[in-house]
Design an enzyme around this catalytic site. Structure first.
Site, short mmCIF file in Angstrom:
data_model
loop_
_atom_site.label_atom_id
_atom_site.label_comp_id
_atom_site.label_asym_id
_atom_site.label_seq_id
_atom_site.Cartn_x
_atom_site.Cartn_y
_atom_site.Cartn_z
N TRP A 191 -75.46 -90.13 -19.18
CA TRP A 191 -75.85 -89.36 -17.98
C TRP A 191 -74.58 -88.70 -17.43
CZ3 TRP A 191 -75.79 -91.54 -12.50
CH2 TRP A 191 -76.36 -90.64 -11.59
N ASP A 272 -76.84 -100.12 -16.60
CA ASP A 272 -77.42 -99.15 -15.68
C ASP A 272 -78.92 -99.14 -15.98
OD1 ASP A 272 -78.34 -97.00 -14.28
OD2 ASP A 272 -76.80 -95.59 -14.95
N LYS A 308 -87.13 -93.67 -10.05
CA LYS A 308 -88.10 -93.16 -11.03
C LYS A 308 -89.34 -94.05 -11.10
CE LYS A 308 -84.21 -91.18 -12.17
NZ LYS A 308 -83.76 -89.91 -12.61
N1 KET Z 1 -78.41 -93.77 -13.97
C1 KET Z 1 -79.01 -92.97 -14.87
C2 KET Z 1 -78.90 -93.29 -16.31
C3 KET Z 1 -79.72 -91.85 -14.41
O1 KET Z 1 -80.31 -91.08 -15.31
C4 KET Z 1 -79.79 -91.57 -13.04
C5 KET Z 1 -80.47 -90.37 -12.55
C6 KET Z 1 -79.17 -92.47 -12.15
C7 KET Z 1 -78.49 -93.55 -12.66
C8 KET Z 1 -79.19 -92.29 -10.66
O2 KET Z 1 -80.39 -92.26 -10.06
P1 KET Z 1 -80.56 -92.54 -8.50
O3 KET Z 1 -81.53 -91.57 -8.04
O4 KET Z 1 -79.21 -92.42 -7.85
O5 KET Z 1 -81.05 -93.93 -8.42
N2 KET Z 1 -80.76 -89.38 -13.29
C9 KET Z 1 -81.52 -88.18 -12.98
C10 KET Z 1 -81.28 -87.58 -11.64
C11 KET Z 1 -79.86 -87.22 -11.35
O6 KET Z 1 -79.16 -86.64 -12.18
O7 KET Z 1 -79.43 -87.55 -10.22
C12 KET Z 1 -81.35 -87.17 -14.12
O8 KET Z 1 -80.60 -87.45 -15.08
O9 KET Z 1 -82.02 -86.12 -14.09
#
Ligand code: KET
Length: 461
Positions: A191, A272, A308
């Site tokens: 990511w 993660d 998610k």
């Molecule tokens: N870890 C991974 C692997 C991940 O894909 C995301 C979010 C997060 C942590 C963080 O999510 P949060 O909303 O802070 O709990 N990914 C998606 C959104 C972004 O980039 O913020 C994405 O990859 O589209």
């Protein structure tokens, strides 16, 4: 730094080019992108401040004149570009946010119910503790480690509520840096935000091999070789399930091998867990790797996101936990996590955590959640088959098997940067420059359009 208007104009134009260049270089990480785009035209922020003070002294009118334009975020920035696009055909498959088959944001019915109950209770809005709501934390930990986890029973897991996954990653990164870690290993690819999060936390980010672009599969033997070469005690970030962006997870046997090598090298596995429920559709099953590592005796750390699986993106609900050797050690770790949280944002927000607590504290609501999460995963899975079929139906000579063998929210399509740009410019389809397509944004209405556009930009091969 005092800049005459002409120089400011030049700087702005250079920054604009920087935006384009950065967009094109995408997932090298926002921080390194900022460095590379600013190095030719602006001082470092620290020097900029000192210069700004002297600029005021010589009569500059603005404190911000030396601020250049930062590049848009490689993922969230796509939403902005998409919103500005007035084509009726436009499709947003950039950010990983679930959409129903009509393309609209989806609030789980069980979340709606929980919200109603919370409002009816007329709760107050007092501060949380620094570590957040203890009921939420306990339920979040059971959710990932399992009800029967020995480490939880033995009270040797330190847990805090965090500003979703991102906030938990940052807090843990800072805590690691404070306690002597100089670097962290992340998969290649990973990511994109992992890189600036850990860099800003004070860690050098190193990569281990994870994915073989040629075979569209896990590069397992190189992954193991790279683990064996890591300095003892290093922290290794692992995606608990539904790896982002590749959609390719280790098998149970491969997880066992990863665990063995991590024990051999005394590595610190840091999971993660952002997609628990989106891999198999069953949130309990998706925690299998985390649970295996705890059973194997690792002192792991885990960051959980409820963005998610519970669809609580904007509520910022997450948890960070550390499995310690014994309860006293867990208390000391907890105290240090709080030391990082307090000067950062003091304490986490209440509402989203209350929603998750309402659901996970009630077995019936938890079952509803599991069903509804399964529903999202199934819709995504269905779209994988439809997209693959549509591409094959158009006569593409390329294999699209990986679209259905990958799991989770994303299809790591294998499209090149140029093809992605063509998708955007010619067909108004927005995905990240590494060719990652958020399958959560694919619907019965747009799947055919997306397939035709991909067929067009790849020339059917
Ligand atoms: N870890 C991974 C692997 C991940 O894909 C995301 C979010 C997060 C942590 C963080 O999510 P949060 O909303 O802070 O709990 N990914 C998606 C959104 C972004 O980039 O913020 C994405 O990859 O589209």
């Amino acid at each position: 730094m005092f800049l005459r208007p002409a120089a400011q104009d030049l700087l702005r134009r250079t920054a604009d080019i920087g935006v384009l260049r950065t967009t094109a270089s995408n997932l090298r990480g926002a921080r390194s992108a900022v460095v590379s785009t600013t190095s030719t035209c602006t001082p470092s922020p620290r020097r900029g401040f000192a210069d700004a003070a002297s600029a005021t002294a010589v009569g500059n009118t603005s404190h911000w004149a030396h601020f250049n334009m930062a590049p848009p975020d490689p993922i969230i920035g796509l939403n902005e570009a998409y919103n500005k696009d007035d084509s009726p055909d436009k499709v947003n498959v950039g950010v990983g946010a679930y959409r129903c088959d009509q393309g609209a944001p989806y609030v789980l019915p069980v979340v709606r119910e929980a919200e109603k109950a919370i409002i009816a209770e007329g709760m107050d809005h007092e501060y949380s503790g620094i570590a957040g709501d203890p009921d939420f934390v306990n339920l979040a930990l059971k959710f990932v480690y399992g009800d029967d986890c020995a480490a939880l029973r033995e009270k040797r897991v330190a847990g805090v509520q965090t500003l979703s996954g991102t906030g938990g990653l940052r807090v843990f990164g800072e805590t690691l840096a404070t306690f002597g870690h100089k670097h962290i290993y992340v998969p290649n690819p990973t990511w994109g935000n992992h890189i600036p999060i850990f860099t800003n936390a004070g860690l050098e980010v190193r990569k281990y091999r994870y994915y073989d672009n040629d075979t569209c599969s896990l590069d397992f033997s190189n992954l193991i070789d790279d683990m064996r070469a890591m300095p003892e005690g290093s922290c290794i970030l692992l995606h608990a399930c539904a790896h982002n962006p590749t959609g390719m997870d280790p098998t149970v046997d491969q997880w066992k091998d990863i665990s063995d090598v991590a024990l051999e090298r005394n590595l610190l596995p840091f999971f993660d867990s952002a997609y628990q429920g989106f891999a198999s559709g069953d949130a309990r099953k998706d925690a299998a790797a985390v649970r295996m590592f705890v059973e194997e005796g690792h002192n792991i750390a885990v960051v959980q996101s409820f963005s998610k699986n519970f669809g609580l993106y904007g509520q910022r609900v997450g948890a960070l936990s550390v499995v310690a050797a014994e309860p006293d050690e867990a208390s000391r770790v907890l105290s240090q996590l709080k030391v990082h949280i307090r000067p950062s944002y003091s304490n986490p927000p209440r509402h989203g955590a209350r929603i998750v607590t309402k659901i996970l504290a009630d077995p019936e609501k938890t079952n509803d959640f599991v069903d509804q999460c399964m529903g999202m995963a199934k819709r995504i899975d269905g779209m994988r088959y439809e997209l693959r079929q549509a591409l094959e139906g158009l006569g593409s000579s390329r294999s699209w098997d990986h679209v259905t063998s990958q799991i989770g929210m994303f299809a790591y399509s294998g499209l090149t940067k140029d093809q992605v740009v063509a998708l955007r410019e010619k067909h108004h389809i927005y995905c990240t420059l590494d060719g990652r397509i958020s399958m959560a944004g694919v619907t019965s209405n747009n799947v055919e359009y997306i397939a035709r556009a991909i067929h067009d930009v790849t020339g059917g091969k």
